[in-house]
Design an enzyme around this catalytic site. Structure first.
Site, short mmCIF file in Angstrom:
data_model
loop_
_atom_site.label_atom_id
_atom_site.label_comp_id
_atom_site.label_asym_id
_atom_site.label_seq_id
_atom_site.Cartn_x
_atom_site.Cartn_y
_atom_site.Cartn_z
CD GLN A 418 41.27 51.23 35.90
OE1 GLN A 418 42.45 51.54 35.79
NE2 GLN A 418 40.35 51.55 35.00
N GLY A 420 44.80 50.84 42.58
CA GLY A 420 46.00 51.66 42.56
C GLY A 420 47.19 50.96 41.97
CB VAL A 424 41.13 42.70 36.95
CG1 VAL A 424 40.65 41.27 36.69
CG2 VAL A 424 41.90 42.75 38.25
CG ASP A 530 44.24 43.31 52.47
OD1 ASP A 530 43.70 44.05 53.32
OD2 ASP A 530 44.49 43.69 51.32
#
Length: 691
Positions: A418, A420, A424, A530
């Protein structure tokens, strides 16, 4: 220093504010000029099933065109653009096909000709809706179509020329064979070429939709060389018949309230149509809408004394008050007689009991409808309509019940990660497939756009080093994405948890990541935006798989960059992109350079004493270490062997080149991939003892 950090924070907040007011994604165009564009056809990328169904809309004339390539021995030798006249959901495509002509001088020599050819590839000429015509005197018109040809001949018997007659005197015709996908039309003189000139100077050949051409004797001399006739092409979807297609839910294209039927003859694939009582586009989610048969007397068979009651997918005929239907009289309504009063009273008791039962069913039905309505509302809210508009059909749409069952109602024990913005879960589908289910913690419009963007991006990609999106669920409060489950955590976990990563594995991970980025840049024109270790997943064989495409972007062909709001992760973000807002492929190269640094040092970029807030120094920092022979001091202990030093030094030089402040001085991912593959081979030789 404090001031620079404050400035950076303000920049990030400003970027977030600009992103929050970004214009919504433009939906797929519904028309081009006067032509309705129906999926699976579309005019922009993401809006059509595949490139076979791509319609190009001329921005000036608003005329739609379809590209057709004429192939010989596997090579494209001619590209045509044919005008699209109409797209019919019944499986027909009307296009404008120019006529073929050969014109002669008085001496019988050819003075001009136009011999159009067309390869419709996926869409054969309709054998039932087209005819081939030849117009002229003493001419033969033919279609050269492998393995044989189609032809007809027309003579110059002037006494036999008749308007509307096409039996070989001034006009001839021939049927179109089934399955014909290419046509090269020729017109030749059959006798003395000068006789063609005597009657009309030219001979013509053309394919035309049935009943769209009637011969007129004036055509021999007045037919225009620039004419085009409507031609009907057949189209279908898929490459299998219905039975096989239904076995794969991820690729099956017939949506709710529709039925599948096999394409006839030699046409591959299948077609979809809305079920009886529904109308619309059967290839779109919620595309088949209920028909209100009660709106038109032509749509229902209710008698004059009955009134029509529309139902979902059908209708019923109800008698007016004071009448009842008599089955013996064919369902006609007849008045209730007084003598029937006793029977009516006797039936009241039954009616009360029936009403009570009915009320219970109505109550539960109302609750069910509210639940269905809620799911539809969430579907729209979570970007379902946007996905429907762009026609993403390459992944499965999961139901909430399926994913609840897969995760034991999203049990906390199923959480595998997990951050912010999301959690998952690991899940097991009904077919025992392990999946990773990504669930947002909260949802707003910008996150919906990222969600839709990730679905679009991953639906275009099929690569062994990119995580596979299996589908999504849109009917919950927050949208859910379902991925293949990758078993061995993230690269970030292995780098920073003192995991045993040999140099060979590091090079393998780096080379496979570079391979995936090179594929994205060169084959699909996608910039990830990203690139970082936490977005690189590993399986049990340490095979790298790039994930998280929420902020990735397509770069249109012909463009070198995109001007866009700045997004990404501080420390991995290209300083040139941060400064100019111009996103390029070299932005991913910079992020990859940071990943290489972390692979070599076993440390997060944030833990290094580099002035990252000013976005300079990473390459300079590495270079200074190399110059001062201090490089070995910062290497991860796992790769400090003397025999590896030259290979590691080469990897560091790749990182330095990737981290140049100016994008134009950085290498491409193709060059990076090739150099890393070379170093992998060198390392294998070292470990085998041959160097």
């Amino acid at each position: 220093m404090k001031f620079s950090r404050l400035l950076l924070l303000l920049q990030i907040l400003f970027v977030g504010f600009v992103n929050s007011i970004q214009i919504k994604r433009i939906p797929c165009p519904k028309k081009c000029g006067n032509v309705d564009i129906h999926y699976p056809f579309g005019t922009i990328e993401g809006c059509y099933l595949d490139k076979s169904y791509h319609i190009e809309c001329n921005s000036t004339t608003q005329i739609p065109y379809m590209r057709t390539d004429y192939n010989v021995a596997g090579f494209i030798v001619l590209t045509n653009y044919i005008e699209v006249l109409e797209i019919q959901l019944e499986g027909h495509l009307r296009v404008a096909f120019p006529i073929s002509y050969t014109c002669y001088g008085k001496q019988g020599t050819i003075v001009s000709s136009s011999l159009p050819s067309l390869n419709t590839s996926r869409f054969p000429f309709s054998s039932t809706q087209n005819r081939f015509f030849g117009v002229g005197c003493d001419i033969e018109a033919r279609i050269n179509e492998m393995p044989s040809s189609i032809s007809c001949s027309s003579d110059c018997d002037h006494s036999s020329l008749r308007n509307g007659s096409c039996v070989g005197h001034g006009c001839c015709h021939a049927p179109i064979p089934e399955g014909m996908t290419s046509a090269a039309i020729f017109v030749d003189a059959t006798k003395n070429n000068s006789r063609v000139w005597d009657y009309g100077k030219c001979g013509y050949g053309f394919i035309v939709q049935k009943h769209m051409y009637t011969f007129n004797t004036k055509d021999l001399s007045t037919m225009s060389k620039n004419m085009s006739f409507p031609v009907v092409l057949d189209w279908s979807v898929g490459y299998t018949k219905c039975k096989e297609a239904k076995m794969d839910n991820a690729t099956y294209l017939c949506k709710e309230n529709s039925v599948c039927y096999n394409a006839k003859g030699s046409l591959n694939g299948y077609r979809c149509k809305c079920s009886d009582g529904f109308t619309g586009n059967p290839y779109l989610e919620d595309g088949c809408k209920d028909v209100n048969e009660c709106e038109s007397a032509n749509l229902n068979k209710c008698l004059p004394e009955q009134y029509c009651n529309n139902t979902y997918g059908s209708y019923t005929c109800v008698c007016s008050k004071g009448f009842q239907a008599d089955a013996k009289r064919g369902g006609q309504c007849i008045p209730l007689h007084k003598s029937e009063g006793r029977a009516v009273i006797a039936g009241i008791g039954e009616g009360v009991a029936g009403a009570a039962v009915a009320m219970i069913f109505v109550y539960w039905g109302a609750k069910r409808r509210l639940r269905i309505k809620g799911r539809k509302d969430y579907f729209k809210k979570n970007g379902g309509i946007m996905l429907q508009e762009i026609s993403v059909n390459k992944g499965k749409i999961f139901t909430e019940e399926e994913l609840k069952k897969a995760t034991n109602n999203f049990n906390i024990d199923k959480v595998i990660g997990q951050g912010g913005y999301g959690i998952v879960y690991i899940g097991t589908l009904a077919n025992n497939t392990l999946v990773a289910i990504k669930k947002s913690k909260m949802i707003d419009q910008s996150q919906i756009q990222q969600f839709v963007n990730e679905v679009i991006i991953l639906s275009q990609i099929n690569h062994p080093n990119i995580v596979k999106l299996l589908g999504c669920c849109l009917e919950t409060h927050v949208p859910l994405l379902v991925y293949e489950y990758i078993t061995n955590n993230t690269l970030c976990h292995h780098i920073h948890s003192h995991s045993t990563l040999t140099l060979g594995r590091r090079l393998k991970i780096a080379a496979e990541t570079a391979e995936a980025l090179d594929y994205m840049h060169s084959m699909t024109h996608i910039i990830h935006r990203d690139v970082k270790p936490s977005n690189i997943l590993l399986d049990n064989e340490f095979t790298a798989k790039i994930s998280d495409f929420g902020i990735s972007r397509f770069v249109p062909l012909g463009q070198t960059h995109l001007s866009t709001s700045v997004k990404g992760t501080i420390g991995y973000m290209d300083p040139e992109y941060f400064r100019t807002s111009k996103l390029t492929e070299k932005s991913d190269v910079y992020g990859f350079g940071v990943v290489l640094m972390e692979l070599l040092m076993g440390k997060e970029i944030h833990s290094l004493e580099i002035p990252l807030t000013a976005y300079k120094g990473a390459a300079e920092y590495l270079t200074s270490l190399m110059t001062d022979d201090a490089f070995v001091l910062v290497l991860d202990d796992q790769i400090k062997k003397d025999e590896y030093f030259e290979v590691v030094k080469c990897v560091a030089n790749i990182a330095i080149n990737c981290l140049h402040l100016e994008g134009k001085t950085r290498p491409t991912m193709t060059q990076v991939k090739q150099e890393l593959e070379r170093l992998r081979r060198v390392l294998l030789d070292i470990e085998a003892g041959s160097i």
